[in-house]
Design a protein around this motif. Structure first.
Motif, short mmCIF file in Angstrom:
data_model
loop_
_atom_site.label_atom_id
_atom_site.label_comp_id
_atom_site.label_asym_id
_atom_site.label_seq_id
_atom_site.Cartn_x
_atom_site.Cartn_y
_atom_site.Cartn_z
N ASP A 42 0.75 -1.19 -0.05
CA ASP A 42 0.06 -0.06 0.02
C ASP A 42 0.62 1.33 0.13
N MET A 43 2.26 1.10 -0.05
CA MET A 43 3.10 2.14 -0.03
C MET A 43 3.43 2.58 -1.60
N CYS A 44 3.05 4.00 -1.53
CA CYS A 44 3.63 4.40 -2.99
C CYS A 44 3.77 6.06 -2.82
N PRO A 49 -3.87 11.28 -7.71
CA PRO A 49 -5.14 11.87 -6.80
C PRO A 49 -6.36 10.88 -7.35
N PHE A 50 -6.39 9.91 -8.14
CA PHE A 50 -7.53 9.06 -8.41
C PHE A 50 -7.03 7.56 -7.94
N GLY A 54 -5.77 3.60 -2.95
CA GLY A 54 -5.58 4.63 -1.66
C GLY A 54 -4.17 4.61 -1.33
N CYS A 55 -3.26 4.38 -2.37
CA CYS A 55 -1.91 4.12 -1.73
C CYS A 55 -1.00 5.48 -1.30
N ARG A 191 -9.61 7.06 -3.62
CA ARG A 191 -9.32 8.39 -4.10
C ARG A 191 -10.08 8.54 -5.40
N GLY A 192 -10.50 7.44 -6.02
CA GLY A 192 -11.10 7.32 -7.31
C GLY A 192 -12.52 8.09 -7.23
N VAL A 193 -13.16 8.21 -6.07
CA VAL A 193 -14.28 8.70 -5.78
C VAL A 193 -14.27 10.18 -5.58
#
Ligand code: SF4
Length: 297
Positions: A42-44, A49-50, A54-55, A191-193
């Motif tokens: 989950d690390m990035c 922004p999308f 949620g990384c 974050r896509g939402v």
């Protein structure tokens, strides 16, 4: 070229990554999953922004050796698509070595910046047979000839672009450059939402452009492929003759493939599904069978 038997059919994987299934029966019935989409971190640091996963740069890495039943039960010549900012994971190389010993094809996806920064490492991983295919996620507005040139230097490389994020301008820079492109559906998750809420006009414009030009794209790119969500969002079936559709459609999610989140220790039909189940002591076949049974509910 590699051949293997799965259920009532044979799978052929050619050197350029093309996969073909054969059977004498009316339908393809698998005994095990052909491909697993696997999240290993989950690390990035990229902060898109999308990002539907949620990384963030504070996200956790999975312990890639926590599930020995999973790892020990992998079938030769099946594929694992590793997602996330894979190259930062401290166990990545050992994990890839384990997959190679099991004769599993590891494909990894990195974004365009990571690709350029880690080009030598990726080349070395591929030259050593630790990585088979490489997905390069497009950063919209930032594609340039240098990236395209570097993509041409590696094998089995596919540009990943998200429907709604890929713009007309991006396409005009990319077209007729000998690129293979995979269109991924826009995922309204995490974050896509919020991105969709703030940028819906732009996302819908980009989607409309693609919808109108998806057929022409088959002339502009060496190969155009789609995930199942992109097939729905672009209604790809309308532009493919029925006999070709039967030949090329690789099946619904959860029928030949499924998703594993090694960070959370869960599996699901696909990465979008919120119906998730604990990996526990299950083998890869236990999980796939479970998903197949859930498909019947
Ligand atoms: S979309 Fe990919 S590159 Fe962007 S933040 Fe998420 S994991 Fe990182």
């Amino acid at each position: 070229m590699n051949l293997y038997k799965n259920g009532n059919y044979t799978v052929m994987i050619m050197n350029d990554g093309t996969k073909v299934r054969y059977t004498k029966e009316d339908s393809f019935i698998p005994s095990f999953a052909e491909n697993c989409d696997v999240k290993i971190t989950d690390m990035c640091s990229q902060g898109c922004p999308f990002c539907y996963e949620g990384c963030t740069k504070f996200g956790a890495h999975a312990n890639l050796f926590k599930y020995p039943f999973l790892l020990n039960s992998l079938h030769p010549y099946t594929e694992m698509a590793l997602n996330g900012n894979d190259l930062d994971h401290p166990q990545l190389e050992d994990f890839l070595i384990s997959l190679k010993r099991k004769k599993v094809f590891a494909n990894i996806t990195v974004n365009q910046n990571q690709f350029m920064t880690n080009f030598d490492k990726l080349k070395e991983l591929q030259d050593n047979g630790l990585v088979y295919g490489i997905g390069v996620s497009l950063i919209s507005g930032e594609i340039n000839d240098d990236v395209i040139h570097h993509m041409r230097l590696l094998k089995n490389i596919v540009l990943h672009a998200i429907v709604g994020i890929l713009t007309e301008k991006d396409i005009s820079k990319l077209k007729n450059k000998g690129i293979k492109i995979l269109l991924l559906g826009y995922k309204n998750l995490k974050r896509g939402v919020s991105y969709m809420e703030s940028n819906s006009h732009q996302v819908m414009n980009n989607m409309s452009y693609l919808y109108e030009h998806v057929y022409e794209m088959t002339d502009w790119f060496d190969v155009v492929s789609f995930d199942n969500l992109a097939i729905d969002q672009l209604d790809v079936k309308r532009i493919v003759p029925e006999d070709k559709w039967d030949e090329f459609y690789m099946g619904d999610d959860g029928h030949y493939t499924f998703y594993i989140d090694m960070v959370k220790g869960e599996f699901a039909k696909n990465s979008l599904s919120q119906e998730r189940y604990p990996i526990g002591d299950m083998t890869i076949d236990d999980m796939f069978k479970f998903i197949l049974e859930k498909n019947q509910d």
